[in-house]
Design a protein around this motif. Structure first.
Motif, PDB file in Angstrom:
ATOM      1  N   GLY A 139       0.814  -1.207   0.000  1.00 37.77           N
ATOM      2  CA  GLY A 139       0.000   0.000   0.000  1.00 37.77           C
ATOM      3  C   GLY A 139       0.847   1.256   0.000  1.00 37.77           C
ATOM      4  N   GLU A 140       1.875   1.290   0.827  1.00 43.23           N
ATOM      5  CA  GLU A 140       2.716   2.481   0.927  1.00 43.23           C
ATOM      6  C   GLU A 140       3.541   2.703  -0.340  1.00 43.23           C
ATOM      7  N   LEU A 141       3.859   1.628  -1.040  1.00 39.82           N
ATOM      8  CA  LEU A 141       4.561   1.783  -2.317  1.00 39.82           C
ATOM      9  C   LEU A 141       3.671   2.460  -3.351  1.00 39.82           C
ATOM     10  N   GLY A 142       2.344   2.193  -3.258  1.00 41.99           N
ATOM     11  CA  GLY A 142       1.392   2.869  -4.128  1.00 41.99           C
ATOM     12  C   GLY A 142       1.455   2.462  -5.579  1.00 41.99           C
ATOM     13  N   ASP A 143       2.091   1.343  -5.885  1.00 38.68           N
ATOM     14  CA  ASP A 143       2.233   0.878  -7.273  1.00 38.68           C
ATOM     15  C   ASP A 143       1.053  -0.024  -7.624  1.00 38.68           C
ATOM     16  N   ASP A 144       0.263   0.399  -8.599  1.00 36.93           N
ATOM     17  CA  ASP A 144      -0.934  -0.362  -8.962  1.00 36.93           C
ATOM     18  C   ASP A 144      -0.597  -1.741  -9.506  1.00 36.93           C
ATOM     19  N   ALA A 145       0.625  -1.942  -9.962  1.00 42.42           N
ATOM     20  CA  ALA A 145       1.035  -3.248 -10.493  1.00 42.42           C
ATOM     21  C   ALA A 145       1.054  -4.313  -9.398  1.00 42.42           C
ATOM     22  N   ASN A 146       1.054  -3.898  -8.139  1.00 44.33           N
ATOM     23  CA  ASN A 146       1.089  -4.865  -7.038  1.00 44.33           C
ATOM     24  C   ASN A 146      -0.302  -5.331  -6.616  1.00 44.33           C
ATOM     25  N   TYR A 147      -1.352  -4.797  -7.240  1.00 40.33           N
ATOM     26  CA  TYR A 147      -2.712  -5.185  -6.833  1.00 40.33           C
ATOM     27  C   TYR A 147      -2.973  -6.688  -6.937  1.00 40.33           C
ATOM     28  N   PRO A 148      -2.489  -7.380  -8.007  1.00 38.94           N
ATOM     29  CA  PRO A 148      -2.731  -8.836  -8.073  1.00 38.94           C
ATOM     30  C   PRO A 148      -2.200  -9.593  -6.857  1.00 38.94           C
ATOM     31  N   GLN A 149      -1.195  -9.048  -6.177  1.00 36.00           N
ATOM     32  CA  GLN A 149      -0.677  -9.709  -4.977  1.00 36.00           C
ATOM     33  C   GLN A 149      -1.575  -9.438  -3.774  1.00 36.00           C
ATOM     34  N   ILE A 150      -2.357  -8.363  -3.833  1.00 35.58           N
ATOM     35  CA  ILE A 150      -3.216  -7.964  -2.716  1.00 35.58           C
ATOM     36  C   ILE A 150      -4.566  -8.664  -2.774  1.00 35.58           C
ATOM     37  N   GLU A 151      -5.144  -8.769  -3.954  1.00 34.78           N
ATOM     38  CA  GLU A 151      -6.522  -9.249  -4.104  1.00 34.78           C
ATOM     39  C   GLU A 151      -6.794 -10.606  -3.450  1.00 34.78           C
ATOM     40  N   PRO A 152      -5.885 -11.611  -3.570  1.00 32.43           N
ATOM     41  CA  PRO A 152      -6.209 -12.917  -2.959  1.00 32.43           C
ATOM     42  C   PRO A 152      -6.465 -12.853  -1.453  1.00 32.43           C
ATOM     43  N   PHE A 153      -5.988 -11.815  -0.793  1.00 32.20           N
ATOM     44  CA  PHE A 153      -6.124 -11.748   0.662  1.00 32.20           C
ATOM     45  C   PHE A 153      -7.444 -11.128   1.103  1.00 32.20           C
ATOM     46  N   PHE A 154      -8.322 -10.760   0.152  1.00 34.03           N
ATOM     47  CA  PHE A 154      -9.675 -10.347   0.528  1.00 34.03           C
ATOM     48  C   PHE A 154     -10.419 -11.498   1.197  1.00 34.03           C
ATOM     49  N   SER A 155     -10.087 -12.726   0.791  1.00 37.29           N
ATOM     50  CA  SER A 155     -10.782 -13.896   1.326  1.00 37.29           C
ATOM     51  C   SER A 155      -9.935 -14.655   2.339  1.00 37.29           C
ATOM     52  N   PHE A 156      -8.871 -14.044   2.840  1.00 39.65           N
ATOM     53  CA  PHE A 156      -8.029 -14.702   3.849  1.00 39.65           C
ATOM     54  C   PHE A 156      -8.846 -14.929   5.129  1.00 39.65           C
ATOM     55  N   ASP A 165      -8.283 -14.704   8.258  1.00 42.98           N
ATOM     56  CA  ASP A 165      -8.103 -13.752   9.359  1.00 42.98           C
ATOM     57  C   ASP A 165      -8.570 -12.362   8.926  1.00 42.98           C
ATOM     58  N   MET A 166      -9.512 -11.778   9.690  1.00 46.64           N
ATOM     59  CA  MET A 166     -10.073 -10.484   9.333  1.00 46.64           C
ATOM     60  C   MET A 166      -9.023  -9.381   9.327  1.00 46.64           C
ATOM     61  N   ARG A 167      -7.991  -9.514  10.167  1.00 45.80           N
ATOM     62  CA  ARG A 167      -6.947  -8.489  10.223  1.00 45.80           C
ATOM     63  C   ARG A 167      -6.193  -8.391   8.898  1.00 45.80           C
ATOM     64  N   VAL A 168      -6.011  -9.527   8.252  1.00 44.70           N
ATOM     65  CA  VAL A 168      -5.358  -9.524   6.937  1.00 44.70           C
ATOM     66  C   VAL A 168      -6.284  -8.885   5.899  1.00 44.70           C
ATOM     67  N   GLN A 169      -7.575  -9.222   5.953  1.00 48.46           N
ATOM     68  CA  GLN A 169      -8.539  -8.617   5.027  1.00 48.46           C
ATOM     69  C   GLN A 169      -8.543  -7.094   5.169  1.00 48.46           C
ATOM     70  N   GLN A 170      -8.523  -6.629   6.411  1.00 43.14           N
ATOM     71  CA  GLN A 170      -8.518  -5.189   6.661  1.00 43.14           C
ATOM     72  C   GLN A 170      -7.280  -4.535   6.064  1.00 43.14           C
ATOM     73  N   GLU A 171      -6.125  -5.174   6.234  1.00 42.27           N
ATOM     74  CA  GLU A 171      -4.884  -4.604   5.698  1.00 42.27           C
ATOM     75  C   GLU A 171      -4.900  -4.604   4.178  1.00 42.27           C
ATOM     76  N   ALA A 172      -5.520  -5.628   3.579  1.00 38.88           N
ATOM     77  CA  ALA A 172      -5.633  -5.668   2.115  1.00 38.88           C
ATOM     78  C   ALA A 172      -6.485  -4.501   1.618  1.00 38.88           C
ATOM     79  N   LEU A 173      -7.574  -4.227   2.317  1.00 41.67           N
ATOM     80  CA  LEU A 173      -8.429  -3.096   1.942  1.00 41.67           C
ATOM     81  C   LEU A 173      -7.689  -1.773   2.150  1.00 41.67           C
ATOM     82  N   ASN A 174      -6.926  -1.686   3.233  1.00 40.72           N
ATOM     83  CA  ASN A 174      -6.145  -0.472   3.472  1.00 40.72           C
ATOM     84  C   ASN A 174      -5.136  -0.239   2.343  1.00 40.72           C
ATOM     85  N   ALA A 175      -4.532  -1.330   1.886  1.00 34.69           N
ATOM     86  CA  ALA A 175      -3.557  -1.214   0.792  1.00 34.69           C
ATOM     87  C   ALA A 175      -4.223  -0.683  -0.478  1.00 34.69           C
ATOM     88  N   VAL A 176      -5.446  -1.135  -0.744  1.00 34.92           N
ATOM     89  CA  VAL A 176      -6.166  -0.699  -1.947  1.00 34.92           C
ATOM     90  C   VAL A 176      -6.408   0.812  -1.923  1.00 34.92           C
TER      91      VAL A 176
END
Length: 793
Positions: free
Chosen positions: A284-301, A303-314
């Motif tokens: 998220g802090e890098l802000g590079d949209d190319a990293n989104y494919p690495q973030i999306e799978p964790f929407f369904s992780f 642990d809710m804390r991981v889901q929250q961090e994935a949304l924060n990164a978006v």
């Protein structure tokens, strides 16, 4: 006395003699060997290195380091120091014996956590590795022990020795020190496995708190590069200190292009949730949209804390695609996060097909909602569905109503569903009965919400812009005139009006064409009114000016209904004005489950004036007694009409006030629309708007106060002053909580929905606001409020 002492001495001597006799020969030999070994050790530590030629001595030397504890660890350190000269001039066979002893020595110090001995071993091994050039037998286990001493030194913050050891291994691995290929290969492998999680975690244990070690630690990190990233992430995941986190991030960002591949590799290893959160945070802090494919799978992780961090990164990625990605996450994340996402998406007010599909998807899972989250989720889903007046929406809401009708605690959901149905149903009814077959912005059959005026004009504006870029104003003018004429033929008078004004902006010399378009628009509007219709509406046309009547009638929408069709249902939130062109309509209301007929209405009557100019739900039902044709003026059309002829507002309101007032008819019939008894009470009320989930509104946390007019267990009416009439109308359908002033302060707050806002006192601009509670007030609480404030009933 002397004889007794002599006798005692004799007995003691006999006991000692018997004891010596009881020791076996084997034990005597063991004691003799131990004494000899100890003597040899003393000689060896004093510098007698020839003893290493004695195999028995070497074995006994290694056994010294097998002891679990040693009363003289310094002696063992002296032994190692004693062997040091042999590194430089020892024979091949002697050096192998040194390795044998060195292994056992290091094992002893490591197992007993003797820091001084570990330091001694590390130093001895470094000196040995500097000089040794051959791949001796047993050298691999000793090198592994060397790595263990490096780890222990890191754990003890001896980073100078750690760095010196690493530099030595690097010198050997790179060939800067002359070694055999086999030895160099062994050292290279050791250097590769050293920066594991165990070593790196010990390196970063106290980073960056210990400032004196900071530079040395950073040198270690700089050497091993991305191999330390996993440990840095673990450290970052466990820190709550902002400065510490910033220092760790600084190291991570120093890896540059190597960082992202290393982070992806870390995720592939299925690390713990805290490390995943750290990685997602960095993405998220890098802000590079190319990293989104690495973030999306964790929407369904899980642990809710991981889901929250994935949304924060978006939130830190491409802003234009944020909503689209939130919609993907919506059905996957935890219910708590679904609440937050739905609230956010509703506030965006972008109601397209993708959002509708997401609402349907979540609504279909309503049976799996947890008890604590069900009301909040359903409230937001229902609020979203209100914006999509379609037959499918009505079916879904009706199905949900059946599901929750008899469920304990479902009363609040039923109120919300009924509120949604009262908004959606009239719009669906208008669309499906529009005489020209065209759907408005609320078309239930369209796949998407119908184009707004701006969307219709957008491709035209692009074409105009191209003409102007080429400097062809005349060509742009001809194109605009052509499109405006086509819009007039299609009865899209708002588009034609806009293009007429645009033509004058583009080509001021095309004044004749502009006037011609204006006249054509007016002529077409007037021609739409037949002589028969003018006859029916003679009374209304006399109350308004010719211009006002023409604009009112031409901006209304014709609708047709068959016999038995419902035009408006009691409880509907439909702020439309109905001009009855032909046919007959009945007015009725329902009380106690029984429909009561009020009157029959003939053509030439305007219906709905009290709901059109005030904000209120309908209190009667309009049903077609024969085939019926009406002209309907909705609020969108009314806004346009007022802009063209502002004086029509008072003229039309005065006319409608003399027509049928459905609310007064019901009141005169003797019916009380509230199921519970009302009590007239004069006291102060306290109010606060809520969002659809029943929480404090994000748009306003302001508490405002009113004056109570009447109260029942199911609803309340209070007076409130508004500076602008439009503000009062916006309250209709809002969620609000209400409290009542009592002797001890204020009562509890009761949630409900605003069902009516009417002008109460024109001089003071006071309005009566009517609220329907989500659930009835408990009888004991209600009686307490009454006894504290009641004047009369």
């Amino acid at each position: 006395m002397e004889e007794k002492e002599i006798h005692k001495e004799r007995e003691n001597h006999e006991k000692e003699s018997r004891k010596e006799v009881s020791i076996s020969p084997a034990q005597i030999e063991t004691q003799r060997v131990a004494v000899r070994v100890q003597q040899n050790l003393d000689l060896f530590s004093s510098g007698d290195l020839k003893l290493l030629d004695d195999r028995d001595f070497v074995c006994s030397l290694s056994r010294c380091f097998d002891r679990k504890s040693c009363s003289e660890p310094q002696l063992l350190s002296n032994i190692l120091e004693g062997m040091l000269p042999l590194i430089f001039r020892g024979k091949f066979e002697v050096r192998e014996k040194i390795i044998f002893v060195l292994f056992h020595a290091s094992e002893f110090f490591l197992e007993n956590h003797l820091s001084s001995g570990i330091l001694c071993c590390n130093f001895f091994m470094r000196e040995w590795l500097m000089e040794e050039t051959e791949m001796l037998a047993g050298i691999e286990p000793v090198i592994r022990q060397f790595l263990r001493t490096i780890e222990e030194l890191a754990d003890g913050s001896n980073f100078e020795e750690v760095l010196t050891s690493i530099e030595l291994l690097e010198d050997i691995s790179s060939g800067r020190r002359k070694k055999t290929p086999a030895l160099r290969s062994t050292v290279s492998y050791a250097l590769k496995v050293l920066p594991g999680d165990s070593f790196c975690n010990k390196v970063f244990c106290n980073y960056p708190q210990v400032k004196e070690d900071k530079e040395l630690i950073e040198a270690v990190v700089d050497y091993f590069g991305s191999a330390c990233i996993s440990a840095l992430l673990i450290k970052m995941a466990g820190t709550v200190c902002r400065d510490e986190r910033a220092a760790l991030l600084e190291i991570l960002y120093s890896y540059g292009d190597a960082l992202v591949p290393a982070l992806i590799h870390c995720l592939d290893g299925h690390p713990p949730w805290s490390v995943i959160c750290a990685v997602l945070s960095i993405f998220g802090e890098l802000g590079d949209d190319a990293n989104y494919p690495q973030i999306e799978p964790f929407f369904s992780f899980p642990d809710m804390r991981v889901q929250q961090e994935a949304l924060n990164a978006v939130t830190h990625l491409n802003e234009e695609r944020r909503r689209e990605r939130y919609l993907r996450a919506l059905p996957l994340v935890n219910e708590s996060l679904q609440l937050d996402l739905l609230g956010y998406l509703l506030e965006l007010e972008k109601f397209d097909e993708s959002f509708y599909n997401a609402l349907q998807h979540i609504a279909d899972k309503r049976n799996t909602f947890s008890f604590s989250r069900a009301v909040g989720l359903l409230s937001l889903i229902i609020t979203g569905l209100k914006v999509y007046p379609r037959e499918e929406t009505i079916d879904l809401l009706s199905e949900m109503r059946r599901d929750y009708l008899w469920i304990i605690g479902g009363a609040q959901i039923i109120v919300l569903i009924d509120d949604a149905l009262s908004t959606v149903s009239p719009q669906v009814r208008h669309s499906s009965n529009r005489a020209d077959g065209e759907a408005d912005a609320l078309n239930v059959h369209a796949n998407l919400v119908k184009q707004t005026l701006e969307e219709i004009l957008e491709p035209m504006e692009e074409r105009i812009h191209k003409y102007l870029e080429m400097g062809d104003e005349r060509g742009a003018g001809k194109y605009i005139y052509k499109e405006a004429a086509a819009a007039i033929q299609q009865k899209k008078y708002d588009v034609a009006d806009h293009l007429k004004n645009r033509l004058f902006e583009v080509d001021p010399f095309a004044l004749d064409e502009v006037v011609k378009l204006g006249n054509s628009i007016d002529d077409q509007r007037i021609r739409a009114i037949t002589p028969r219709q003018l006859g029916i509406w003679e009374k209304l046309s006399n109350a308004l000016s010719t211009e006002e009547f023409n604009i009112l009638y031409c901006n209304s929408s014709p609708e047709s209904y068959s016999k038995g069709d419902i035009l408006v249902k009691s409880g509907d939130m439909d702020r439309s004005l109905f001009l009855l062109n032909s046919g007959n309509v009945s007015l009725s209301y329902t009380s106690g489950g029984i429909e009561h007929f009020l009157r029959r209405v003939n053509p030439g009557v305007v219906l709905g004036g009290d709901h059109f100019f005030d904000a209120s739900v309908w209190t009667v039902t309009l049903k077609a007694l024969s085939p019926v044709e009406v002209q309907v003026v909705d609020q969108k059309a009314w806004t346009k009409i007022k802009n063209e002829v502002p004086q029509i507002f008072e003229n039309l309101r005065s006319y409608c006030a003399k027509e049928i007032n459905s609310s007064k008819i019901v009141t005169l019939s003797g019916d009380n629309r509230r199921a519970a008894s009302r009590y007239a009470i004069h006291t102060q009320t306290r109010h606060q708007f809520l969002d659809p989930a029943g929480k404090y509104s994000r748009r306003t946390n302001r508490i405002f106060k009113g004056e109570l007019l009447d109260l029942s267990r199911s609803g309340v009416a209070f007076s409130l002053k508004f500076v602008r009439r439009e503000t009062s109308l916006e309250m209709l359908g809002r969620h609000i909580q209400t409290g009542f002033k009592m002797d001890h302060g204020f009562s509890a707050d009761y949630p409900g929905i605003v069902v009516s806002v009417r002008l109460f006192d024109p001089l003071s601009q006071s309005y009566s606001v009517h609220i329907k509670f989500s659930r009835e007030i408990d009888n004991d609480e209600f009686m307490e409020i009454l006894h504290s404030n009641m004047i009369h009933s």
